[in-house]
Design a protein around this motif. Structure first.
Motif, PDB file in Angstrom:
ATOM      1  N   ASP A 236       0.776  -1.094   0.031  1.00  0.00           N
ATOM      2  CA  ASP A 236      -0.013   0.184   0.274  1.00  0.00           C
ATOM      3  C   ASP A 236       0.538   0.782  -0.105  1.00  0.00           C
ATOM      4  OD1 ASP A 236       0.662  -0.398   2.842  1.00  0.00           O
ATOM      5  OD2 ASP A 236      -1.094   0.587   3.587  1.00  0.00           O
ATOM      6  N   SER A 237       2.365   1.357  -0.157  1.00  0.00           N
ATOM      7  CA  SER A 237       3.001   2.342  -0.027  1.00  0.00           C
ATOM      8  C   SER A 237       3.961   1.949  -1.102  1.00  0.00           C
ATOM      9  CB  SER A 237       3.052   2.871   1.260  1.00  0.00           C
ATOM     10  OG  SER A 237       3.537   4.324   1.503  1.00  0.00           O
ATOM     11  N   SER A 238       4.639   3.406  -0.873  1.00  0.00           N
ATOM     12  CA  SER A 238       6.579   3.181  -1.402  1.00  0.00           C
ATOM     13  C   SER A 238       7.483   4.102  -0.877  1.00  0.00           C
ATOM     14  CB  SER A 238       6.420   3.070  -2.511  1.00  0.00           C
ATOM     15  OG  SER A 238       6.163   4.850  -3.424  1.00  0.00           O
ATOM     16  N   TRP A 239       8.479   3.791  -0.959  1.00  0.00           N
ATOM     17  CA  TRP A 239       9.326   5.200  -0.448  1.00  0.00           C
ATOM     18  C   TRP A 239      10.807   5.498  -1.295  1.00  0.00           C
ATOM     19  CZ3 TRP A 239       7.421   1.049   2.695  1.00  0.00           C
ATOM     20  CH2 TRP A 239       6.757   1.969   3.037  1.00  0.00           C
ATOM     21  N   LEU A 240      11.268   6.552  -1.482  1.00  0.00           N
ATOM     22  CA  LEU A 240      12.011   6.715  -1.421  1.00  0.00           C
ATOM     23  C   LEU A 240      13.220   7.256  -1.169  1.00  0.00           C
ATOM     24  CD1 LEU A 240      10.664   9.942  -4.681  1.00  0.00           C
ATOM     25  CD2 LEU A 240      12.209   7.703  -4.935  1.00  0.00           C
ATOM     26  N   ILE A 241      14.130   7.077  -0.380  1.00  0.00           N
ATOM     27  CA  ILE A 241      15.628   6.650   0.789  1.00  0.00           C
ATOM     28  C   ILE A 241      16.087   7.711   0.301  1.00  0.00           C
ATOM     29  CG2 ILE A 241      16.430   5.644   2.260  1.00  0.00           C
ATOM     30  CD1 ILE A 241      14.472   2.889   1.842  1.00  0.00           C
ATOM     31  N   ASP A 242      16.705   8.805   0.879  1.00  0.00           N
ATOM     32  CA  ASP A 242      18.011   9.405   0.517  1.00  0.00           C
ATOM     33  C   ASP A 242      18.925   9.796   1.995  1.00  0.00           C
ATOM     34  OD1 ASP A 242      16.315  11.041   1.887  1.00  0.00           O
ATOM     35  OD2 ASP A 242      15.870  13.002   0.334  1.00  0.00           O
ATOM     36  N   ASP A 243      18.736   8.867   2.274  1.00  0.00           N
ATOM     37  CA  ASP A 243      19.831   8.682   3.864  1.00  0.00           C
ATOM     38  C   ASP A 243      20.936   7.505   2.417  1.00  0.00           C
ATOM     39  OD1 ASP A 243      21.072   8.016   6.362  1.00  0.00           O
ATOM     40  OD2 ASP A 243      19.306   7.537   7.116  1.00  0.00           O
ATOM     41  N   PRO A 244      22.057   8.398   3.312  1.00  0.00           N
ATOM     42  CA  PRO A 244      23.519   7.841   2.874  1.00  0.00           C
ATOM     43  C   PRO A 244      23.700   6.131   3.718  1.00  0.00           C
ATOM     44  CG  PRO A 244      23.226  10.464   3.073  1.00  0.00           C
ATOM     45  CD  PRO A 244      22.633   9.863   4.010  1.00  0.00           C
TER      46      PRO A 244
END
Length: 277
Positions: A236-244
């Motif tokens: 039901d969702s998605s994530w864009l992760i930019d934590d190195p």
């Protein structure tokens, strides 16, 4: 958590690509939004980030729909806090489509389906439709979006490094559904693997559910790419992760799985019935 630049990158690239598609100059958009041309130029160049309250007007001036404008606002607000951007898959797909056009390196892994960039039209309408059922209109829009992304990647004048890893389960399921389509899709994957900078591999064996699908996008040598991004999704969702730190963990997993995978050029599945039994 420190602020990141991915939100600024997404906003400025959406403005730039939308404006260029409409054939407008930066000055025309600026005047339409009651801004100084230099101010708007700073937005597109990434030297400044437009206030969230101004993004909807800017998006409309650049030809984007109300839905896209709302997502641009969400991206700007979420990224200002340095958090992973959580949204419905169809919205974060806008970010992914831009990344495919401008990032220098990207990796995609799907344990159950052929990645969208590598799908044949018949695969989309036969297999992907079974996995993600919807109305005819919804399915048609899905293919149009995939086709646009495919053309955008193929039309790139540079040579991005692209790694695609497909779970063997995806191919076995395809072969059970249609032998002719399986053979066509396999030939299509091998054609893609002949393109400069493109690598396609098949991962045999079971994969834990939490590792069964993710993507990584890195700037590489691209002068117009954004910061590193990892993408993953659930029902039901998605994530864009930019934590190195988190991206590094995804990259470590990529390296581990990639070593186990088989190059599509030498992949052979003559004993598929035995292994399915």
């Amino acid at each position: 958590m420190a602020k990141t630049e991915s939100g600024i990158w997404f906003i400025r690239m959406m403005l730039r690509t939308g404006r260029e598609a409409m054939g407008k100059t930066q000055g025309q958009v600026a005047r339409q939004c009651h801004l100084a041309t230099d101010t708007y130029r700073a937005y597109e160049a990434g030297r400044a980030s437009p206030p969230a309250k101004n993004i909807e007007a800017l998006a409309r001036a650049c030809g984007h729909s109300e839905e896209k404008a709302q997502y641009m606002v969400k991206a700007a607000l979420g990224r200002a806090e340095g958090e992973a951007l959580e949204a419905e898959m169809r919205y974060n797909a806008l970010f992914i489509a831009l990344a495919e056009r401008y990032y220098g390196i990207f990796f995609k892994f799907d344990a159950l389906l052929v990645p969208g960039l590598l799908q044949l039209q018949q695969y989309h309408y036969t297999v992907a439709r079974l996995a993600e059922p919807g109305t005819d209109e919804w399915v048609d829009r899905g293919w149009e979006f995939k086709e646009e992304r495919q053309h955008a990647v193929e039309d790139r004048s540079d040579r991005p490094a692209m790694q695609f890893m497909i779970g063997e389960t995806a191919l076995l399921q395809l072969r059970m559904i249609s032998e002719p389509l399986y053979q066509d899709q396999l030939r299509h994957l091998r054609r893609w693997a002949k393109k400069p900078g493109v690598f396609v591999r098949v991962l045999r064996g079971p994969v834990p559910a939490h590792q069964s699908g993710f993507s990584i996008y890195l700037p590489g040598e691209s002068a117009v790419a954004g910061p590193p991004i990892a993408y993953t999704e659930i029902a039901d969702s998605s994530w864009l992760i930019d934590d190195p730190t988190r991206i590094e963990r995804y990259d470590d997993l990529r390296k581990k799985l990639w070593k186990k995978a088989i190059r599509i050029e030498v992949y052979n599945d003559d004993d598929w019935r035995y292994r399915l039994a």
